[in-house]
Motif scaffolding. Structure first.
Motif, PDB file in Angstrom:
ATOM      1  N   LEU A  88     -17.207 -19.749  34.079  1.00 37.09           N
ATOM      2  CA  LEU A  88     -15.799 -20.054  33.831  1.00 37.09           C
ATOM      3  C   LEU A  88     -15.076 -18.874  33.192  1.00 37.09           C
ATOM      4  O   LEU A  88     -13.985 -18.492  33.623  1.00 37.09           O
ATOM      5  N   LEU A  89     -15.686 -18.309  32.166  1.00 36.56           N
ATOM      6  CA  LEU A  89     -15.023 -17.215  31.451  1.00 36.56           C
ATOM      7  C   LEU A  89     -14.936 -15.964  32.315  1.00 36.56           C
ATOM      8  O   LEU A  89     -13.929 -15.252  32.274  1.00 36.56           O
ATOM      9  N   GLN A  90     -15.969 -15.686  33.094  1.00 34.31           N
ATOM     10  CA  GLN A  90     -15.891 -14.515  33.960  1.00 34.31           C
ATOM     11  C   GLN A  90     -14.708 -14.623  34.911  1.00 34.31           C
ATOM     12  O   GLN A  90     -13.938 -13.672  35.074  1.00 34.31           O
ATOM     13  N   ARG A  91     -14.557 -15.784  35.528  1.00 38.54           N
ATOM     14  CA  ARG A  91     -13.419 -15.985  36.429  1.00 38.54           C
ATOM     15  C   ARG A  91     -12.101 -15.843  35.668  1.00 38.54           C
ATOM     16  O   ARG A  91     -11.148 -15.217  36.157  1.00 38.54           O
ATOM     17  N   ALA A  92     -12.047 -16.426  34.477  1.00 40.86           N
ATOM     18  CA  ALA A  92     -10.817 -16.383  33.691  1.00 40.86           C
ATOM     19  C   ALA A  92     -10.467 -14.963  33.265  1.00 40.86           C
ATOM     20  O   ALA A  92      -9.300 -14.557  33.315  1.00 40.86           O
ATOM     21  N   PHE A  93     -11.472 -14.187  32.850  1.00 43.05           N
ATOM     22  CA  PHE A  93     -11.205 -12.806  32.450  1.00 43.05           C
ATOM     23  C   PHE A  93     -10.735 -11.977  33.639  1.00 43.05           C
ATOM     24  O   PHE A  93      -9.789 -11.197  33.529  1.00 43.05           O
ATOM     25  N   ALA A  97      -6.570 -14.932  32.902  1.00 40.23           N
ATOM     26  CA  ALA A  97      -6.080 -16.267  32.563  1.00 40.23           C
ATOM     27  C   ALA A  97      -6.356 -16.655  31.123  1.00 40.23           C
ATOM     28  O   ALA A  97      -6.052 -17.784  30.714  1.00 40.23           O
ATOM     29  N   VAL A  98      -6.937 -15.744  30.331  1.00 38.39           N
ATOM     30  CA  VAL A  98      -7.244 -16.033  28.928  1.00 38.39           C
ATOM     31  C   VAL A  98      -6.234 -15.312  28.048  1.00 38.39           C
ATOM     32  O   VAL A  98      -6.202 -14.071  28.035  1.00 38.39           O
ATOM     33  N   PRO A  99      -5.405 -16.030  27.323  1.00 37.78           N
ATOM     34  CA  PRO A  99      -4.440 -15.373  26.425  1.00 37.78           C
ATOM     35  C   PRO A  99      -5.145 -14.425  25.452  1.00 37.78           C
ATOM     36  O   PRO A  99      -6.265 -14.696  25.019  1.00 37.78           O
ATOM     37  N   TYR A 100      -4.512 -13.352  25.136  1.00 34.87           N
ATOM     38  CA  TYR A 100      -4.994 -12.315  24.215  1.00 34.87           C
ATOM     39  C   TYR A 100      -6.036 -11.388  24.839  1.00 34.87           C
ATOM     40  O   TYR A 100      -6.471 -10.432  24.200  1.00 34.87           O
ATOM     41  N   PHE A 101      -6.469 -11.644  26.082  1.00 36.76           N
ATOM     42  CA  PHE A 101      -7.428 -10.763  26.733  1.00 36.76           C
ATOM     43  C   PHE A 101      -6.940 -10.299  28.106  1.00 36.76           C
ATOM     44  O   PHE A 101      -7.720  -9.814  28.916  1.00 36.76           O
ATOM     45  N   GLU A 102      -5.636 -10.430  28.375  1.00 41.23           N
ATOM     46  CA  GLU A 102      -5.099 -10.064  29.694  1.00 41.23           C
ATOM     47  C   GLU A 102      -5.104  -8.566  29.940  1.00 41.23           C
ATOM     48  O   GLU A 102      -5.029  -8.119  31.088  1.00 41.23           O
ATOM     49  N   ASP A 103      -5.169  -7.763  28.875  1.00 42.97           N
ATOM     50  CA  ASP A 103      -5.037  -6.320  29.032  1.00 42.97           C
ATOM     51  C   ASP A 103      -6.332  -5.623  29.422  1.00 42.97           C
ATOM     52  O   ASP A 103      -6.345  -4.398  29.624  1.00 42.97           O
ATOM     53  N   SER A 123     -13.225  -4.059  28.832  1.00 37.35           N
ATOM     54  CA  SER A 123     -12.731  -2.736  28.432  1.00 37.35           C
ATOM     55  C   SER A 123     -11.473  -2.384  29.209  1.00 37.35           C
ATOM     56  O   SER A 123     -11.210  -2.902  30.296  1.00 37.35           O
ATOM     57  N   ASN A 124     -10.691  -1.500  28.594  1.00 38.43           N
ATOM     58  CA  ASN A 124      -9.559  -0.858  29.251  1.00 38.43           C
ATOM     59  C   ASN A 124      -9.492   0.570  28.729  1.00 38.43           C
ATOM     60  O   ASN A 124     -10.446   1.055  28.115  1.00 38.43           O
ATOM     61  N   GLU A 125      -8.382   1.244  28.974  1.00 35.92           N
ATOM     62  CA  GLU A 125      -8.291   2.651  28.571  1.00 35.92           C
ATOM     63  C   GLU A 125      -8.251   2.823  27.054  1.00 35.92           C
ATOM     64  O   GLU A 125      -8.558   3.902  26.540  1.00 35.92           O
ATOM     65  N   LYS A 126      -7.902   1.767  26.320  1.00 33.89           N
ATOM     66  CA  LYS A 126      -7.682   1.894  24.882  1.00 33.89           C
ATOM     67  C   LYS A 126      -8.793   1.292  24.025  1.00 33.89           C
ATOM     68  O   LYS A 126      -9.051   1.778  22.931  1.00 33.89           O
ATOM     69  N   GLU A 127      -9.453   0.219  24.483  1.00 31.90           N
ATOM     70  CA  GLU A 127     -10.409  -0.469  23.617  1.00 31.90           C
ATOM     71  C   GLU A 127     -11.450  -1.223  24.438  1.00 31.90           C
ATOM     72  O   GLU A 127     -11.311  -1.396  25.651  1.00 31.90           O
ATOM     73  N   SER A 128     -12.506  -1.637  23.726  1.00 33.35           N
ATOM     74  CA  SER A 128     -13.569  -2.442  24.327  1.00 33.35           C
ATOM     75  C   SER A 128     -13.799  -3.677  23.473  1.00 33.35           C
ATOM     76  O   SER A 128     -13.530  -3.686  22.274  1.00 33.35           O
ATOM     77  N   ALA A 129     -14.310  -4.716  24.114  1.00 31.53           N
ATOM     78  CA  ALA A 129     -14.578  -5.972  23.402  1.00 31.53           C
ATOM     79  C   ALA A 129     -15.937  -6.509  23.805  1.00 31.53           C
ATOM     80  O   ALA A 129     -16.356  -6.379  24.969  1.00 31.53           O
ATOM     81  N   LEU A 130     -16.628  -7.106  22.853  1.00 32.56           N
ATOM     82  CA  LEU A 130     -17.869  -7.827  23.115  1.00 32.56           C
ATOM     83  C   LEU A 130     -17.593  -9.314  22.969  1.00 32.56           C
ATOM     84  O   LEU A 130     -16.976  -9.743  21.982  1.00 32.56           O
ATOM     85  N   PHE A 210     -12.515 -16.215  17.100  1.00 32.45           N
ATOM     86  CA  PHE A 210     -13.181 -17.428  17.568  1.00 32.45           C
ATOM     87  C   PHE A 210     -12.193 -18.287  18.353  1.00 32.45           C
ATOM     88  O   PHE A 210     -11.056 -18.479  17.924  1.00 32.45           O
ATOM     89  N   TYR A 211     -12.654 -18.774  19.503  1.00 32.76           N
ATOM     90  CA  TYR A 211     -11.831 -19.607  20.370  1.00 32.76           C
ATOM     91  C   TYR A 211     -12.644 -20.815  20.829  1.00 32.76           C
ATOM     92  O   TYR A 211     -13.854 -20.708  21.064  1.00 32.76           O
ATOM     93  N   GLY A 212     -11.978 -21.940  20.939  1.00 31.79           N
ATOM     94  CA  GLY A 212     -12.608 -23.134  21.464  1.00 31.79           C
ATOM     95  C   GLY A 212     -11.786 -23.707  22.597  1.00 31.79           C
ATOM     96  O   GLY A 212     -10.549 -23.709  22.529  1.00 31.79           O
ATOM     97  N   TYR A 213     -12.453 -24.165  23.646  1.00 30.84           N
ATOM     98  CA  TYR A 213     -11.776 -24.782  24.781  1.00 30.84           C
ATOM     99  C   TYR A 213     -12.509 -26.044  25.208  1.00 30.84           C
ATOM    100  O   TYR A 213     -13.743 -26.062  25.273  1.00 30.84           O
ATOM    101  N   SER A 214     -11.742 -27.089  25.507  1.00 32.22           N
ATOM    102  CA  SER A 214     -12.305 -28.262  26.165  1.00 32.22           C
ATOM    103  C   SER A 214     -12.262 -28.040  27.672  1.00 32.22           C
ATOM    104  O   SER A 214     -11.637 -27.094  28.161  1.00 32.22           O
ATOM    105  N   CYS A 215     -12.934 -28.928  28.412  1.00 30.83           N
ATOM    106  CA  CYS A 215     -12.995 -28.793  29.866  1.00 30.83           C
ATOM    107  C   CYS A 215     -12.723 -30.130  30.546  1.00 30.83           C
ATOM    108  O   CYS A 215     -13.100 -31.187  30.036  1.00 30.83           O
ATOM    109  N   ASP A 216     -12.099 -30.057  31.695  1.00 26.43           N
ATOM    110  CA  ASP A 216     -12.054 -31.190  32.614  1.00 26.43           C
ATOM    111  C   ASP A 216     -13.272 -31.105  33.516  1.00 26.43           C
ATOM    112  O   ASP A 216     -13.505 -30.068  34.154  1.00 26.43           O
TER     113      ASP A 216
END
Length: 232
Positions: A88-93, A97-103, A123-130, A210-216
């Protein structure tokens, strides 16, 4: 954000869990064994007589003919497949589709940092995230989702490694994906694993996100539903 759950689905009745990976189920009045797609305890879900959804697998090398994918908790369908949050997250990234990670333009699965392997690096040209994703199936009273449902030293280590990543200049985040629709809040399960909850609280003060999401959840699909408020 939705992904399809493929395969031939069959309804069964849960009988007992033989070990972390194997369960006995009743399918059309026949005793069968099924692979459990989640090593968590799930004692509140996997109870004798519970209605479950299985996927039939026709592969000669398999020891079991079925995967146990979902269980009904009263009228709530709960996905227990621990691999789905990553999908789910791979598709969203990728689809931004994930707020705060669109860049972030680059998404990579299973990245090693320190002594731990994390689910994603962005990652992008400016930063990386784990990014670490946690599969959540437990919902307590008052629709409060919680993790873990068993002590997890590995989970605690992941949190502490993310603190170190943050200190080294990475963005660091944990996504708690609650694979059911009935949760409204999320909190670390201090009653089950105080050390994990303390690590989360510490990481929060150090800037780990930290983020939490429910699912349908349906028999044929799972989708991110809504972001949950997290109580630390």
């Amino acid at each position: 954000m939705k992904i399809n759950i493929e395969g031939n689905k069959i309804i069964g009745i849960f009988l007992r869990r033989v070990n972390r990976f194997i369960a006995e189920v009743n399918i059309n009045n026949q005793l069968e064994i099924a692979h459990v797609a989640n090593t968590g305890r799930m004692k509140e879900l996997l109870t004798t007589g519970a209605k479950v959804i299985l996927r039939e697998i026709n592969e000669p090398h398999r020891k079991t003919k079925y995967d146990l994918l979902m269980v009904y908790k009263e009228d709530i369908l709960v996905s227990i497949d621990s691999k789905l949050p990553n999908s789910l997250l791979q598709r969203a990234f990728i689809e931004k589709a994930v707020p705060y990670f669109e860049d972030f333009n680059h998404v990579k699965r299973e990245v090693t940092f320190g002594n731990s392997k994390f689910d994603f690096s962005l990652s992008n040209e400016k930063e990386s995230a784990l990014i670490e994703a946690k599969c959540v199936t437990l919902v307590k009273e008052n629709k409060i989702a919680s993790f873990p449902d068993a002590p997890t030293e590995r989970g605690r280590r992941h949190i502490l490694e993310l603190i170190e990543a943050k200190k080294q200049g990475f963005r660091a985040a944990v996504f708690f994906i609650v694979q059911r629709a009935d949760s409204r809040l999320f909190t670390p399960n201090e009653e089950m694993d105080k050390a994990f909850a303390e690590a989360v609280a510490l990481a929060k003060t150090e800037g780990v996100e930290f983020y939490g999401y429910s699912c349908d959840v349906t028999i044929d699909s799972i989708a991110l539903k809504e972001r949950l408020k997290i109580i630390f």
